[in-house]
Design a protein around this motif. Structure first.
Motif, PDB file in Angstrom:
ATOM      1  N   LEU A  25      33.772  -1.733 -55.565  1.00 32.91           N
ATOM      2  CA  LEU A  25      34.834  -0.781 -55.844  1.00 32.91           C
ATOM      3  C   LEU A  25      35.303  -0.203 -54.516  1.00 32.91           C
ATOM      4  O   LEU A  25      34.489   0.150 -53.668  1.00 32.91           O
ATOM      5  N   GLU A  26      36.601  -0.115 -54.355  1.00 33.24           N
ATOM      6  CA  GLU A  26      37.163   0.484 -53.148  1.00 33.24           C
ATOM      7  C   GLU A  26      38.056   1.642 -53.554  1.00 33.24           C
ATOM      8  O   GLU A  26      38.781   1.559 -54.538  1.00 33.24           O
ATOM      9  N   PHE A  27      37.981   2.698 -52.765  1.00 34.31           N
ATOM     10  CA  PHE A  27      38.756   3.899 -53.021  1.00 34.31           C
ATOM     11  C   PHE A  27      39.684   4.113 -51.834  1.00 34.31           C
ATOM     12  O   PHE A  27      39.234   4.152 -50.694  1.00 34.31           O
ATOM     13  N   TYR A  28      40.980   4.251 -52.112  1.00 34.69           N
ATOM     14  CA  TYR A  28      41.986   4.309 -51.057  1.00 34.69           C
ATOM     15  C   TYR A  28      42.627   5.688 -50.955  1.00 34.69           C
ATOM     16  O   TYR A  28      42.774   6.396 -51.941  1.00 34.69           O
ATOM     17  N   GLY A  29      43.036   6.016 -49.752  1.00 34.91           N
ATOM     18  CA  GLY A  29      43.858   7.179 -49.485  1.00 34.91           C
ATOM     19  C   GLY A  29      45.077   6.700 -48.717  1.00 34.91           C
ATOM     20  O   GLY A  29      45.124   5.569 -48.250  1.00 34.91           O
ATOM     21  N   ASN A  30      46.043   7.567 -48.561  1.00 31.02           N
ATOM     22  CA  ASN A  30      47.259   7.179 -47.846  1.00 31.02           C
ATOM     23  C   ASN A  30      47.378   8.033 -46.591  1.00 31.02           C
ATOM     24  O   ASN A  30      47.354   9.258 -46.648  1.00 31.02           O
ATOM     25  N   ASN A  31      47.497   7.380 -45.436  1.00 31.45           N
ATOM     26  CA  ASN A  31      47.585   8.087 -44.163  1.00 31.45           C
ATOM     27  C   ASN A  31      49.024   8.320 -43.706  1.00 31.45           C
ATOM     28  O   ASN A  31      49.278   8.697 -42.575  1.00 31.45           O
ATOM     29  N   VAL A  36      44.721   3.119 -46.962  1.00 32.96           N
ATOM     30  CA  VAL A  36      43.537   2.748 -46.190  1.00 32.96           C
ATOM     31  C   VAL A  36      42.294   3.024 -47.043  1.00 32.96           C
ATOM     32  O   VAL A  36      42.291   3.922 -47.884  1.00 32.96           O
ATOM     33  N   ILE A  37      41.246   2.234 -46.805  1.00 28.49           N
ATOM     34  CA  ILE A  37      40.009   2.412 -47.572  1.00 28.49           C
ATOM     35  C   ILE A  37      39.319   3.696 -47.112  1.00 28.49           C
ATOM     36  O   ILE A  37      39.037   3.871 -45.934  1.00 28.49           O
ATOM     37  N   ALA A  38      39.063   4.585 -48.058  1.00 28.32           N
ATOM     38  CA  ALA A  38      38.367   5.834 -47.758  1.00 28.32           C
ATOM     39  C   ALA A  38      36.869   5.705 -48.033  1.00 28.32           C
ATOM     40  O   ALA A  38      36.048   6.254 -47.309  1.00 28.32           O
ATOM     41  N   ALA A  39      36.524   4.962 -49.071  1.00 29.67           N
ATOM     42  CA  ALA A  39      35.121   4.786 -49.452  1.00 29.67           C
ATOM     43  C   ALA A  39      34.998   3.497 -50.251  1.00 29.67           C
ATOM     44  O   ALA A  39      35.987   2.990 -50.787  1.00 29.67           O
ATOM     45  N   ASN A  52      18.707 -11.422 -55.490  1.00 30.64           N
ATOM     46  CA  ASN A  52      18.349 -10.406 -54.491  1.00 30.64           C
ATOM     47  C   ASN A  52      19.609  -9.786 -53.914  1.00 30.64           C
ATOM     48  O   ASN A  52      20.041 -10.112 -52.813  1.00 30.64           O
ATOM     49  N   GLY A  53      20.198  -8.888 -54.693  1.00 30.81           N
ATOM     50  CA  GLY A  53      21.430  -8.238 -54.257  1.00 30.81           C
ATOM     51  C   GLY A  53      21.197  -6.822 -53.758  1.00 30.81           C
ATOM     52  O   GLY A  53      20.323  -6.106 -54.242  1.00 30.81           O
ATOM     53  N   ASN A  54      21.958  -6.425 -52.751  1.00 31.81           N
ATOM     54  CA  ASN A  54      21.931  -5.066 -52.220  1.00 31.81           C
ATOM     55  C   ASN A  54      23.159  -4.314 -52.707  1.00 31.81           C
ATOM     56  O   ASN A  54      24.213  -4.913 -52.917  1.00 31.81           O
ATOM     57  N   LEU A  55      23.039  -3.009 -52.822  1.00 29.60           N
ATOM     58  CA  LEU A  55      24.194  -2.145 -53.054  1.00 29.60           C
ATOM     59  C   LEU A  55      24.454  -1.378 -51.772  1.00 29.60           C
ATOM     60  O   LEU A  55      23.536  -0.789 -51.195  1.00 29.60           O
ATOM     61  N   LYS A  56      25.713  -1.390 -51.322  1.00 30.37           N
ATOM     62  CA  LYS A  56      26.089  -0.711 -50.088  1.00 30.37           C
ATOM     63  C   LYS A  56      27.134   0.346 -50.408  1.00 30.37           C
ATOM     64  O   LYS A  56      28.095   0.085 -51.111  1.00 30.37           O
ATOM     65  N   PHE A  57      26.920   1.551 -49.882  1.00 24.11           N
ATOM     66  CA  PHE A  57      27.843   2.666 -50.069  1.00 24.11           C
ATOM     67  C   PHE A  57      28.433   3.015 -48.706  1.00 24.11           C
ATOM     68  O   PHE A  57      27.695   3.297 -47.768  1.00 24.11           O
ATOM     69  N   SER A  58      29.755   2.995 -48.600  1.00 22.34           N
ATOM     70  CA  SER A  58      30.428   3.230 -47.326  1.00 22.34           C
ATOM     71  C   SER A  58      31.453   4.344 -47.448  1.00 22.34           C
ATOM     72  O   SER A  58      32.064   4.530 -48.502  1.00 22.34           O
ATOM     73  N   THR A  59      31.628   5.076 -46.344  1.00 15.23           N
ATOM     74  CA  THR A  59      32.720   6.040 -46.220  1.00 15.23           C
ATOM     75  C   THR A  59      33.324   5.869 -44.837  1.00 15.23           C
ATOM     76  O   THR A  59      32.618   5.516 -43.881  1.00 15.23           O
ATOM     77  N   ALA A  60      34.622   6.094 -44.731  1.00 20.57           N
ATOM     78  CA  ALA A  60      35.336   6.006 -43.450  1.00 20.57           C
ATOM     79  C   ALA A  60      35.047   4.689 -42.728  1.00 20.57           C
ATOM     80  O   ALA A  60      34.955   4.643 -41.513  1.00 20.57           O
TER      81      ALA A  60
END
Length: 188
Positions: A25-31, A36-39, A52-60
């Protein structure tokens, strides 16, 4: 929502490989210039075993938390070595912090291993054995009749309660389990 992936576009029967992205899932904002991807939250294959899957959480644009296929959780690291691995950076030096409702720091674990505890109670430190019996206590009450620092020997303890050693590891002095004071006196 289910995400399925394979390496083949048509039949979908080819095995997935290391670092294959399962979906996310990608969360976008507008600059002002565009979106642009916010998280993001992504699932990615860890090794040659597709389960064997990983979950990755990203911001900025930076991965912040990872849950590995083996259950290890990493904050500030992409390779957690234990059930919970906290890794600081040059700018994030507090690995763990507990704050009051006003935001004041109560307890802090720094990236270099230092522990800071702001004391507002009578017992600053109380380390207990597996039975809940205090073995090391620091009492900060100025009017208390308790010792400022109290160390309780175990029932079968034969070694010293405290040993003070030089930087080279030589014994300097210590307190025995029955209350005696040992001094290593050397003449120069």
């Amino acid at each position: 929502i289910k995400f399925r992936t394979s390496q083949q576009d048509t039949a979908g029967n080819a095995a997935t490989t290391i670092s294959n992205n399962y979906g996310g899932l990608e969360f976008y904002g507008n600059n002002g210039s565009g979106f642009v991807i916010a998280a993001a939250i992504e699932a990615q294959q860890q090794n040659s075993t597709p389960t064997n899957g990983n979950l990755k959480f990203s911001t900025a644009g930076t991965e912040r938390v990872r849950i590995q296929y083996d259950g290890n959780v990493g904050i500030g690291t992409t390779t957690p070595a234990g059930l919970l691995t906290l890794q600081g950076t040059a700018t994030v030096k507090d690995l763990f912090r507990v704050s009051s409702t006003t935001g004041a720091t109560i307890f802090n674990l720094s990236w270099y291993g230092g522990i800071v505890q702001n004391i507002s109670s009578t017992t600053a430190v109380n380390i207990q054995n597996g039975s809940g019996v205090p073995v090391f206590t620091v009492d900060t009450t100025q009017v208390s009749t308790n010792a400022g620092i109290e160390i309780t020997a175990g029932a079968s303890q034969t070694g010293n309660l405290i040993d003070l050693r030089s930087a080279a590891g030589a014994f300097l002095s210590g307190f025995t389990a029955d209350g005696g004071l040992l001094l290593n006196t050397a003449s120069t």
